[in-house]
Scaffold this motif. Structure first.
Motif, short mmCIF file in Angstrom:
data_model
loop_
_atom_site.label_atom_id
_atom_site.label_comp_id
_atom_site.label_asym_id
_atom_site.label_seq_id
_atom_site.Cartn_x
_atom_site.Cartn_y
_atom_site.Cartn_z
N LYS A 47 28.70 56.52 23.41
CA LYS A 47 27.29 56.27 23.80
C LYS A 47 26.51 57.45 23.09
N LEU A 48 26.77 58.64 22.94
CA LEU A 48 25.95 59.61 22.05
C LEU A 48 26.01 58.95 20.58
N SER A 67 25.83 56.45 33.73
CA SER A 67 24.53 56.38 33.89
C SER A 67 23.83 57.25 32.94
N ALA A 68 22.61 57.11 32.46
CA ALA A 68 21.74 58.17 31.76
C ALA A 68 22.11 59.57 31.84
N THR A 69 22.01 59.79 33.43
CA THR A 69 22.07 61.16 33.84
C THR A 69 23.43 61.64 33.29
N ARG A 75 26.44 65.61 27.79
CA ARG A 75 26.07 66.10 26.32
C ARG A 75 25.77 67.41 26.46
N ASP A 76 25.06 68.11 27.73
CA ASP A 76 24.72 69.46 27.82
C ASP A 76 25.96 70.26 27.78
N GLU A 77 26.90 69.82 28.68
CA GLU A 77 28.10 70.30 28.84
C GLU A 77 28.88 70.93 27.35
N ALA A 248 22.53 69.81 17.90
CA ALA A 248 23.97 69.29 18.11
C ALA A 248 23.97 67.86 17.62
N PHE A 249 22.80 67.17 17.62
CA PHE A 249 22.91 65.77 17.04
C PHE A 249 23.00 66.02 15.43
#
Length: 280
Positions: A47-48, A67-69, A75-77, A248-249
Protein backbone atom coordinates in the motif's frame (compact mmCIF):
# COMPACT_ATOMS: atom_id res chain seq x y z
CA UNK A 1 -1.19 -2.29 -12.46
CA UNK A 2 1.98 -3.37 -10.60
CA UNK A 3 3.86 -0.64 -8.75
CA UNK A 4 7.23 -2.28 -9.37
CA UNK A 5 8.05 -5.42 -11.41
CA UNK A 6 8.35 -8.75 -9.62
CA UNK A 7 12.12 -8.98 -10.21
CA UNK A 8 12.45 -5.78 -8.18
CA UNK A 9 9.66 -6.35 -5.66
CA UNK A 10 10.92 -9.71 -4.40
CA UNK A 11 14.42 -8.64 -3.21
CA UNK A 12 13.07 -5.31 -1.98
CA UNK A 13 10.45 -6.94 0.23
CA UNK A 14 12.80 -9.70 1.43
CA UNK A 15 15.26 -7.13 2.76
CA UNK A 16 12.53 -4.90 4.18
CA UNK A 17 10.89 -7.84 5.98
CA UNK A 18 14.24 -8.83 7.50
CA UNK A 19 14.40 -5.42 9.21
CA UNK A 20 10.96 -5.70 10.82
CA UNK A 21 10.64 -6.90 14.42
CA UNK A 22 8.62 -10.00 15.23
CA UNK A 23 4.98 -9.24 15.97
CA UNK A 24 2.27 -11.76 17.02
CA UNK A 25 -0.61 -12.02 14.60
CA UNK A 26 -3.10 -11.72 17.48
CA UNK A 27 -2.54 -9.65 20.62
CA UNK A 28 -1.71 -12.20 23.37
CA UNK A 29 -2.88 -9.82 26.10
CA UNK A 30 -6.50 -9.94 24.93
CA UNK A 31 -8.60 -11.57 27.71
CA UNK A 32 -10.65 -13.68 25.31
CA UNK A 33 -7.86 -14.40 22.84
CA UNK A 34 -9.99 -13.18 19.97
CA UNK A 35 -8.52 -9.80 19.23
CA UNK A 36 -8.71 -8.64 15.63
CA UNK A 37 -5.72 -10.13 13.72
CA UNK A 38 -2.90 -7.77 12.83
CA UNK A 39 -2.88 -6.69 9.17
CA UNK A 40 0.02 -8.34 7.34
CA UNK A 41 3.15 -6.23 6.95
CA UNK A 42 3.45 -7.21 3.28
CA UNK A 43 0.03 -5.71 2.56
CA UNK A 44 0.92 -2.42 4.27
CA UNK A 45 4.25 -2.30 2.41
CA UNK A 46 2.50 -2.71 -0.94
CA UNK A 47 0.00 0.00 0.00
CA UNK A 48 2.84 2.42 0.81
CA UNK A 49 4.45 1.63 -2.53
CA UNK A 50 1.19 2.56 -4.22
CA UNK A 51 1.08 5.85 -2.32
CA UNK A 52 4.69 6.56 -3.31
CA UNK A 53 4.35 5.63 -6.96
CA UNK A 54 0.86 6.92 -7.81
CA UNK A 55 0.61 9.75 -5.26
CA UNK A 56 -2.88 8.68 -4.22
CA UNK A 57 -4.48 9.43 -0.85
CA UNK A 58 -4.46 6.80 1.88
CA UNK A 59 -8.25 6.70 1.82
CA UNK A 60 -8.18 5.89 -1.90
CA UNK A 61 -6.25 2.65 -1.43
CA UNK A 62 -7.88 1.61 1.84
CA UNK A 63 -10.28 -1.34 1.72
CA UNK A 64 -12.14 -3.69 4.03
CA UNK A 65 -8.92 -5.50 4.93
CA UNK A 66 -6.79 -2.43 5.65
CA UNK A 67 -7.95 1.03 6.69
CA UNK A 68 -6.19 4.32 6.00
CA UNK A 69 -5.53 4.73 9.73
CA UNK A 70 -3.77 1.35 9.83
CA UNK A 71 -1.55 2.36 6.91
CA UNK A 72 -0.56 5.62 8.59
CA UNK A 73 0.01 4.00 11.99
CA UNK A 74 2.20 1.25 10.55
CA UNK A 75 4.09 3.79 8.47
CA UNK A 76 4.81 5.88 11.57
CA UNK A 77 5.83 2.76 13.51
CA UNK A 78 8.35 1.82 10.84
CA UNK A 79 9.67 5.38 10.65
CA UNK A 80 10.24 5.41 14.42
CA UNK A 81 12.15 2.12 14.12
CA UNK A 82 14.27 3.62 11.31
CA UNK A 83 13.37 0.82 8.88
CA UNK A 84 13.26 3.01 5.76
CA UNK A 85 16.60 4.60 6.57
CA UNK A 86 18.18 1.20 7.23
CA UNK A 87 16.77 -0.19 3.99
CA UNK A 88 18.32 2.62 1.97
CA UNK A 89 21.69 2.22 3.73
CA UNK A 90 21.76 -1.56 3.14
CA UNK A 91 20.86 -1.24 -0.55
CA UNK A 92 23.49 1.48 -1.02
CA UNK A 93 26.13 -0.60 0.75
CA UNK A 94 25.24 -3.63 -1.37
CA UNK A 95 25.55 -1.55 -4.53
CA UNK A 96 28.95 -0.32 -3.37
CA UNK A 97 30.22 -3.86 -2.74
CA UNK A 98 28.90 -5.40 -5.97
CA UNK A 99 29.17 -2.56 -8.49
CA UNK A 100 31.00 0.21 -6.65
CA UNK A 101 30.10 3.81 -5.93
CA UNK A 102 32.12 6.33 -7.91
CA UNK A 103 32.70 9.13 -5.43
CA UNK A 104 35.38 10.91 -7.45
CA UNK A 105 32.66 12.95 -9.17
CA UNK A 106 29.70 14.19 -7.19
CA UNK A 107 26.83 16.33 -8.47
CA UNK A 108 24.54 18.50 -6.35
CA UNK A 109 21.48 20.36 -7.54
CA UNK A 110 18.19 21.71 -6.23
CA UNK A 111 14.77 20.73 -7.50
CA UNK A 112 11.46 22.47 -6.71
CA UNK A 113 8.26 20.45 -6.48
CA UNK A 114 4.71 21.19 -5.38
CA UNK A 115 3.57 20.92 -1.75
CA UNK A 116 -0.13 21.88 -1.82
CA UNK A 117 -0.67 21.01 1.83
CA UNK A 118 2.24 23.07 3.14
CA UNK A 119 4.10 21.57 6.06
CA UNK A 120 7.44 21.67 7.84
CA UNK A 121 9.56 21.89 4.68
CA UNK A 122 7.28 23.99 2.47
CA UNK A 123 7.55 27.61 1.40
CA UNK A 124 6.35 30.07 -1.24
CA UNK A 125 7.47 28.81 -4.63
CA UNK A 126 9.13 31.44 -6.85
CA UNK A 127 8.26 29.42 -9.96
CA UNK A 128 4.61 28.66 -9.14
CA UNK A 129 2.98 32.04 -8.40
CA UNK A 130 3.86 31.91 -4.72
CA UNK A 131 2.04 28.64 -4.03
CA UNK A 132 3.41 26.23 -1.45
CA UNK A 133 6.37 24.23 -2.73
CA UNK A 134 9.27 22.12 -1.51
CA UNK A 135 12.92 22.15 -2.54
CA UNK A 136 15.28 19.20 -2.29
CA UNK A 137 19.03 19.62 -2.57
CA UNK A 138 20.04 16.25 -4.03
CA UNK A 139 23.52 14.74 -4.10
CA UNK A 140 24.44 11.87 -6.44
CA UNK A 141 27.59 10.01 -7.42
CA UNK A 142 29.06 9.73 -10.93
CA UNK A 143 26.42 7.28 -12.23
CA UNK A 144 23.49 9.15 -10.69
CA UNK A 145 22.95 6.88 -7.68
CA UNK A 146 21.27 9.06 -5.02
CA UNK A 147 23.47 9.49 -1.96
CA UNK A 148 21.28 11.77 0.16
CA UNK A 149 19.31 14.99 0.16
CA UNK A 150 18.34 18.03 2.23
CA UNK A 151 14.73 19.23 2.28
CA UNK A 152 13.73 22.89 2.56
CA UNK A 153 11.06 25.34 1.48
CA UNK A 154 10.81 26.28 -2.18
CA UNK A 155 11.78 29.87 -1.33
CA UNK A 156 15.29 28.79 -0.24
CA UNK A 157 18.18 29.34 -2.65
CA UNK A 158 20.29 26.35 -3.71
CA UNK A 159 23.62 27.79 -2.57
CA UNK A 160 22.97 28.01 1.22
CA UNK A 161 21.83 24.36 1.21
CA UNK A 162 25.13 23.13 -0.25
CA UNK A 163 27.00 22.88 3.07
CA UNK A 164 24.36 20.76 4.79
CA UNK A 165 24.08 18.59 1.69
CA UNK A 166 27.82 17.93 1.57
CA UNK A 167 27.73 17.06 5.29
CA UNK A 168 25.92 13.88 4.26
CA UNK A 169 29.22 12.63 2.77
CA UNK A 170 30.54 11.91 6.26
CA UNK A 171 28.73 8.55 6.44
CA UNK A 172 30.62 7.21 3.42
CA UNK A 173 33.91 6.99 5.30
CA UNK A 174 37.23 7.82 3.61
CA UNK A 175 36.63 9.58 0.31
CA UNK A 176 38.92 9.40 -2.74
CA UNK A 177 41.96 11.64 -2.70
CA UNK A 178 40.43 13.97 -5.30
CA UNK A 179 36.69 14.60 -5.24
CA UNK A 180 35.16 16.96 -7.80
CA UNK A 181 31.79 18.55 -7.08
CA UNK A 182 29.81 19.49 -10.20
CA UNK A 183 27.39 22.40 -9.80
CA UNK A 184 25.27 24.60 -12.04
CA UNK A 185 25.49 28.37 -12.43
CA UNK A 186 23.29 28.96 -9.40
CA UNK A 187 26.28 28.11 -7.21
CA UNK A 188 28.70 30.37 -9.09
CA UNK A 189 30.05 32.53 -6.26
CA UNK A 190 33.18 33.07 -4.21
CA UNK A 191 31.35 31.78 -1.11
CA UNK A 192 30.73 28.41 -2.75
CA UNK A 193 34.34 28.10 -3.92
CA UNK A 194 35.64 28.93 -0.44
CA UNK A 195 33.26 26.36 1.05
CA UNK A 196 34.50 23.61 -1.26
CA UNK A 197 38.14 24.58 -0.81
CA UNK A 198 37.70 24.41 2.96
CA UNK A 199 36.51 20.83 2.59
CA UNK A 200 39.37 19.90 0.21
CA UNK A 201 36.87 19.41 -2.61
CA UNK A 202 37.51 20.49 -6.20
CA UNK A 203 34.89 22.69 -7.84
CA UNK A 204 33.45 22.33 -11.34
CA UNK A 205 30.91 25.15 -11.48
CA UNK A 206 29.10 26.46 -14.54
CA UNK A 207 29.61 30.17 -15.19
CA UNK A 208 26.72 32.58 -15.12
CA UNK A 209 25.83 33.92 -18.54
CA UNK A 210 27.25 30.98 -20.54
CA UNK A 211 24.89 28.70 -22.42
CA UNK A 212 24.18 25.41 -20.62
CA UNK A 213 24.89 22.98 -23.51
CA UNK A 214 28.43 24.34 -23.82
CA UNK A 215 29.27 23.75 -20.18
CA UNK A 216 26.92 20.89 -19.27
CA UNK A 217 29.78 18.75 -17.93
CA UNK A 218 28.76 15.86 -15.71
CA UNK A 219 25.80 17.54 -14.04
CA UNK A 220 23.32 15.66 -16.18
CA UNK A 221 23.49 12.72 -13.78
CA UNK A 222 21.78 14.67 -11.01
CA UNK A 223 19.22 16.03 -13.48
CA UNK A 224 18.35 12.47 -14.50
CA UNK A 225 18.08 11.41 -10.86
CA UNK A 226 15.70 14.31 -10.25
CA UNK A 227 13.57 12.92 -13.09
CA UNK A 228 13.71 9.46 -11.48
CA UNK A 229 12.49 10.96 -8.21
CA UNK A 230 9.72 12.90 -9.93
CA UNK A 231 8.47 9.66 -11.46
CA UNK A 232 7.21 8.91 -7.95
CA UNK A 233 4.14 11.12 -7.82
CA UNK A 234 4.20 11.39 -4.02
CA UNK A 235 7.54 13.18 -4.29
CA UNK A 236 6.57 15.33 -7.25
CA UNK A 237 3.36 16.58 -5.61
CA UNK A 238 3.79 16.04 -1.89
CA UNK A 239 0.81 16.28 0.46
CA UNK A 240 2.74 15.06 3.50
CA UNK A 241 3.28 17.76 6.10
CA UNK A 242 5.90 16.19 8.39
CA UNK A 243 9.54 16.15 7.34
CA UNK A 244 10.27 12.70 8.74
CA UNK A 245 7.46 11.18 6.66
CA UNK A 246 8.75 12.87 3.49
CA UNK A 247 12.28 11.66 4.28
CA UNK A 248 10.95 8.11 4.70
CA UNK A 249 9.32 8.19 1.25
CA UNK A 250 12.55 9.56 -0.23
CA UNK A 251 14.55 6.77 1.44
CA UNK A 252 12.17 4.20 -0.03
CA UNK A 253 12.42 5.80 -3.49
CA UNK A 254 16.24 5.90 -3.22
CA UNK A 255 16.26 2.20 -2.31
CA UNK A 256 14.15 1.37 -5.37
CA UNK A 257 16.31 3.46 -7.72
CA UNK A 258 19.56 2.00 -6.35
CA UNK A 259 18.33 -1.60 -6.34
CA UNK A 260 17.03 -1.25 -9.89
CA UNK A 261 20.42 0.03 -11.07
CA UNK A 262 22.19 -2.71 -9.11
CA UNK A 263 20.19 -5.53 -10.72
CA UNK A 264 20.60 -4.12 -14.22
CA UNK A 265 24.34 -3.56 -13.89
CA UNK A 266 24.91 -6.91 -12.15
CA UNK A 267 23.25 -8.63 -15.12
CA UNK A 268 26.05 -7.25 -17.31
CA UNK A 269 28.94 -7.71 -14.87
CA UNK A 270 28.22 -11.14 -13.41
CA UNK A 271 26.92 -14.60 -14.26
CA UNK A 272 24.88 -16.94 -12.04
CA UNK A 273 22.83 -20.11 -12.47
CA UNK A 274 19.35 -18.59 -12.68
CA UNK A 275 20.43 -15.40 -14.44
CA UNK A 276 17.63 -14.12 -16.73
CA UNK A 277 18.28 -14.45 -20.44
CA UNK A 278 17.27 -10.81 -20.96
CA UNK A 279 18.40 -7.72 -19.11
CA UNK A 280 15.67 -6.51 -16.72
Amino acid sequence: MPVVPSWLMTPLWDQFAALLPERPRVDPSHPLGCHRPRVADRLIFEKLLQVLRFGCAYESIADSGCSATTIRNRRDEWITLGVFEQLKAIVLDTYDRIVGLILDDISVDGCITKAPGGGEVAGRSPVDRGKQGMKRSSMVEARGIPLDRVLAGANRHDSPLLASTLDKLDVFGPLPEKVTVHLDAGYDSAVTRELLAGRNLHAEIAHKGDKAPIQAGRRWHVERTNAWHNAFNRLQRCYERRERVIDAFFDLADAIITLRSLIRQAWTLYRWDNRPTRRP
